[in-house]
Enzyme design. Structure first.
Site, PDB file in Angstrom:
ATOM      1  N   ASP A 189      -7.538   3.951   1.261  1.00  0.00           N
ATOM      2  CA  ASP A 189      -6.509   4.347   2.292  1.00  0.00           C
ATOM      3  C   ASP A 189      -7.473   4.888   3.539  1.00  0.00           C
ATOM      4  O   ASP A 189      -7.965   6.059   3.534  1.00  0.00           O
ATOM      5  CB  ASP A 189      -5.764   5.393   1.721  1.00  0.00           C
ATOM      6  CG  ASP A 189      -4.585   5.898   2.612  1.00  0.00           C
ATOM      7  OD1 ASP A 189      -3.536   6.377   2.130  1.00  0.00           O
ATOM      8  OD2 ASP A 189      -4.442   5.544   3.837  1.00  0.00           O
ATOM      9  N   ASN A 197       2.650   1.467   3.983  1.00  0.00           N
ATOM     10  CA  ASN A 197       2.962   0.100   4.636  1.00  0.00           C
ATOM     11  C   ASN A 197       2.638   0.319   6.346  1.00  0.00           C
ATOM     12  O   ASN A 197       3.536  -0.402   6.729  1.00  0.00           O
ATOM     13  CB  ASN A 197       4.208  -0.361   4.270  1.00  0.00           C
ATOM     14  CG  ASN A 197       4.637  -1.497   4.793  1.00  0.00           C
ATOM     15  OD1 ASN A 197       5.909  -2.076   5.150  1.00  0.00           O
ATOM     16  ND2 ASN A 197       3.471  -2.618   4.800  1.00  0.00           N
ATOM     17  N   CYS A 223      -0.897   1.060   7.280  1.00  0.00           N
ATOM     18  CA  CYS A 223      -2.308   0.761   7.569  1.00  0.00           C
ATOM     19  C   CYS A 223      -2.857  -0.369   6.631  1.00  0.00           C
ATOM     20  O   CYS A 223      -2.956  -1.698   7.475  1.00  0.00           O
ATOM     21  CB  CYS A 223      -3.006   1.977   6.958  1.00  0.00           C
ATOM     22  SG  CYS A 223      -2.782   3.550   7.960  1.00  0.00           S
ATOM     23  N   ARG A 224      -3.152  -0.501   5.669  1.00  0.00           N
ATOM     24  CA  ARG A 224      -3.758  -1.621   4.675  1.00  0.00           C
ATOM     25  C   ARG A 224      -2.768  -2.762   4.442  1.00  0.00           C
ATOM     26  O   ARG A 224      -3.257  -3.935   4.944  1.00  0.00           O
ATOM     27  CB  ARG A 224      -4.178  -1.396   3.636  1.00  0.00           C
ATOM     28  CG  ARG A 224      -5.124   0.067   3.631  1.00  0.00           C
ATOM     29  CD  ARG A 224      -5.518   0.829   2.189  1.00  0.00           C
ATOM     30  NE  ARG A 224      -4.419   1.596   1.840  1.00  0.00           N
ATOM     31  CZ  ARG A 224      -4.370   2.110   0.893  1.00  0.00           C
ATOM     32  NH1 ARG A 224      -5.460   2.199  -0.113  1.00  0.00           N
ATOM     33  NH2 ARG A 224      -3.298   3.165   0.353  1.00  0.00           N
ATOM     34  N   SER A 225      -1.597  -2.835   4.096  1.00  0.00           N
ATOM     35  CA  SER A 225      -0.774  -3.874   3.622  1.00  0.00           C
ATOM     36  C   SER A 225      -0.314  -4.762   5.088  1.00  0.00           C
ATOM     37  O   SER A 225      -0.466  -5.847   4.781  1.00  0.00           O
ATOM     38  CB  SER A 225       0.394  -3.400   2.863  1.00  0.00           C
ATOM     39  OG  SER A 225       1.271  -2.386   3.462  1.00  0.00           O
ATOM     40  N   CYS A 270       0.771  -1.110   0.041  1.00  0.00           N
ATOM     41  CA  CYS A 270      -0.009  -0.142  -0.108  1.00  0.00           C
ATOM     42  C   CYS A 270       0.831   1.246   0.194  1.00  0.00           C
ATOM     43  O   CYS A 270       2.158   1.246  -0.044  1.00  0.00           O
ATOM     44  CB  CYS A 270      -0.831   0.141   1.217  1.00  0.00           C
ATOM     45  SG  CYS A 270      -0.266   0.089   2.724  1.00  0.00           S
TER      46      CYS A 270
HETATM   47  N1  LIG Z   1      -0.393  11.406   0.944  1.00  0.00           N
HETATM   48  C1  LIG Z   1      -1.468  11.096   0.897  1.00  0.00           C
HETATM   49  C2  LIG Z   1      -2.787  10.815   1.121  1.00  0.00           C
HETATM   50  C3  LIG Z   1      -3.986  11.135   0.111  1.00  0.00           C
HETATM   51  C4  LIG Z   1      -5.036  10.568   0.643  1.00  0.00           C
HETATM   52  C5  LIG Z   1      -5.304   9.997   1.663  1.00  0.00           C
HETATM   53  C6  LIG Z   1      -4.386   9.521   2.381  1.00  0.00           C
HETATM   54  C7  LIG Z   1      -3.135   9.968   2.255  1.00  0.00           C
HETATM   55  C8  LIG Z   1      -2.056   9.370   3.032  1.00  0.00           C
HETATM   56  C9  LIG Z   1      -1.189  10.426   3.885  1.00  0.00           C
HETATM   57  C10 LIG Z   1       0.017   9.790   4.531  1.00  0.00           C
HETATM   58  N2  LIG Z   1       0.708  10.833   5.381  1.00  0.00           N
HETATM   59  C11 LIG Z   1       0.759  11.997   5.122  1.00  0.00           C
HETATM   60  C12 LIG Z   1       1.280  13.007   4.030  1.00  0.00           C
HETATM   61  C13 LIG Z   1       2.762  12.203   4.031  1.00  0.00           C
HETATM   62  N3  LIG Z   1       3.581  13.128   3.258  1.00  0.00           N
HETATM   63  C14 LIG Z   1       3.194  13.323   1.906  1.00  0.00           C
HETATM   64  C15 LIG Z   1       4.167  14.333   1.225  1.00  0.00           C
HETATM   65  C16 LIG Z   1       5.479  13.826   1.186  1.00  0.00           C
HETATM   66  C17 LIG Z   1       6.054  13.823   2.805  1.00  0.00           C
HETATM   67  C18 LIG Z   1       4.879  12.720   3.471  1.00  0.00           C
HETATM   68  C19 LIG Z   1       0.021   8.545   4.656  1.00  0.00           C
HETATM   69  C20 LIG Z   1       0.934   7.823   5.536  1.00  0.00           C
HETATM   70  C21 LIG Z   1       0.983   6.550   5.901  1.00  0.00           C
HETATM   71  C22 LIG Z   1      -0.021   5.599   5.041  1.00  0.00           C
HETATM   72  C23 LIG Z   1      -0.971   6.065   4.229  1.00  0.00           C
HETATM   73  C24 LIG Z   1      -0.984   7.580   3.991  1.00  0.00           C
HETATM   74  N4  LIG Z   1      -1.849   8.179   3.295  1.00  0.00           N
END
Ligand SMILES: N#Cc1ccccc1-c1cc(NCCCN2CCCCC2)c2ccccc2n1
Length: 192
Positions: free
Chosen positions: A164, A16, A18-20, A13
């Site tokens: 997600d 890595n 949450c889902r996976s 995912c």
């Molecule tokens: N991106 C997106 C996104 C869009 C829609 C729904 C969920 C998410 C989302 C956001 C996360 N971390 C916050 C942003 C991380 N930063 C993004 C810019 C670079 C530096 C890092 C997640 C972290 C772990 C697992 C799933 C995640 N999923």
């Protein structure tokens, strides 16, 4: 590298955490309960670098605990005297041995590697973004053998995408869990 005849699946995912890891834990419990976990190499990984080294999300861990699916996680560490394998995962044979003796090991988020495309038969991901990221990454791996699919393509209820839950609620993690149970059951039945 897994022993000959071993089947292999990598769940993927975005982060890595949450889902996976939920899919990996659900599949491992199903294979264990079916007495065939020794026939499988099971792991999970991320398409991104967002959470490398981090444990599974606490909401996912709580969900697994509610359903009695082992996803144990300790804050115990270990180290090396050399710098030969900095950043490497524990040896797959060691992990398999630990797991064979019921010693579950905690998972740490890691990003999918080029070697994964050569060593896993199945790479199962959660949404269209993961799928396109994996297909793009696979283009830089010569003669890769992995079959890259959406885990949701195995869902008897035809819910193709496992959304997600990162910005979601416990209910969203429950939905991820229910989808993973349906899909992992169908995938295991098809590949046993
Ligand atoms: N991106 C997106 C996104 C869009 C829609 C729904 C969920 C998410 C989302 C956001 C996360 N971390 C916050 C942003 C991380 N930063 C993004 C810019 C670079 C530096 C890092 C997640 C972290 C772990 C697992 C799933 C995640 N999923």
């Amino acid at each position: 590298m897994a022993a000959t005849g071993t089947k292999s699946v990598l769940f993927v995912c975005l982060g890595n955490i949450c889902r996976s890891p939920i899919a990996e834990a659900v599949f491992r419990k199903m294979a264990t309960d079916g007495g065939i976990v020794d026939q499988w190499r099971i792991d999970s990984a991320a398409t991104s670098t967002y959470e490398i080294g981090n444990p599974p999300d606490h909401r996912g861990q709580a969900c697994m605990k509610r359903h009695g699916v082992p996803m144990r996680h300790w804050i115990i560490d270990s180290g090396a005297t050399s710098d030969w394998n900095l950043g490497s995962l524990p040896d797959a044979r060691g992990l398999a041995c630990l797991r064979k003796h019921g010693i579950d090991t905690d998972h740490r988020a890691r990003q999918v590697t080029k070697e994964d495309f050569m060593s896993f038969e199945h790479i199962l991901c959660m949404d269209e973004s993961n799928l396109s990221d994996l297909k793009r990454k696979s283009k830089s791996v010569k003669d890769y053998t992995a079959k890259i699919e959406l885990l949701g393509s195995y869902d008897p209820q035809k819910q193709l995408i496992i959304q997600d839950p990162y910005y979601g609620s416990d209910e969203d993690f429950e939905k991820v869990y229910e989808q993973c149970v349906r899909c992992c059951k169908a995938f295991l039945e098809k590949n046993s």
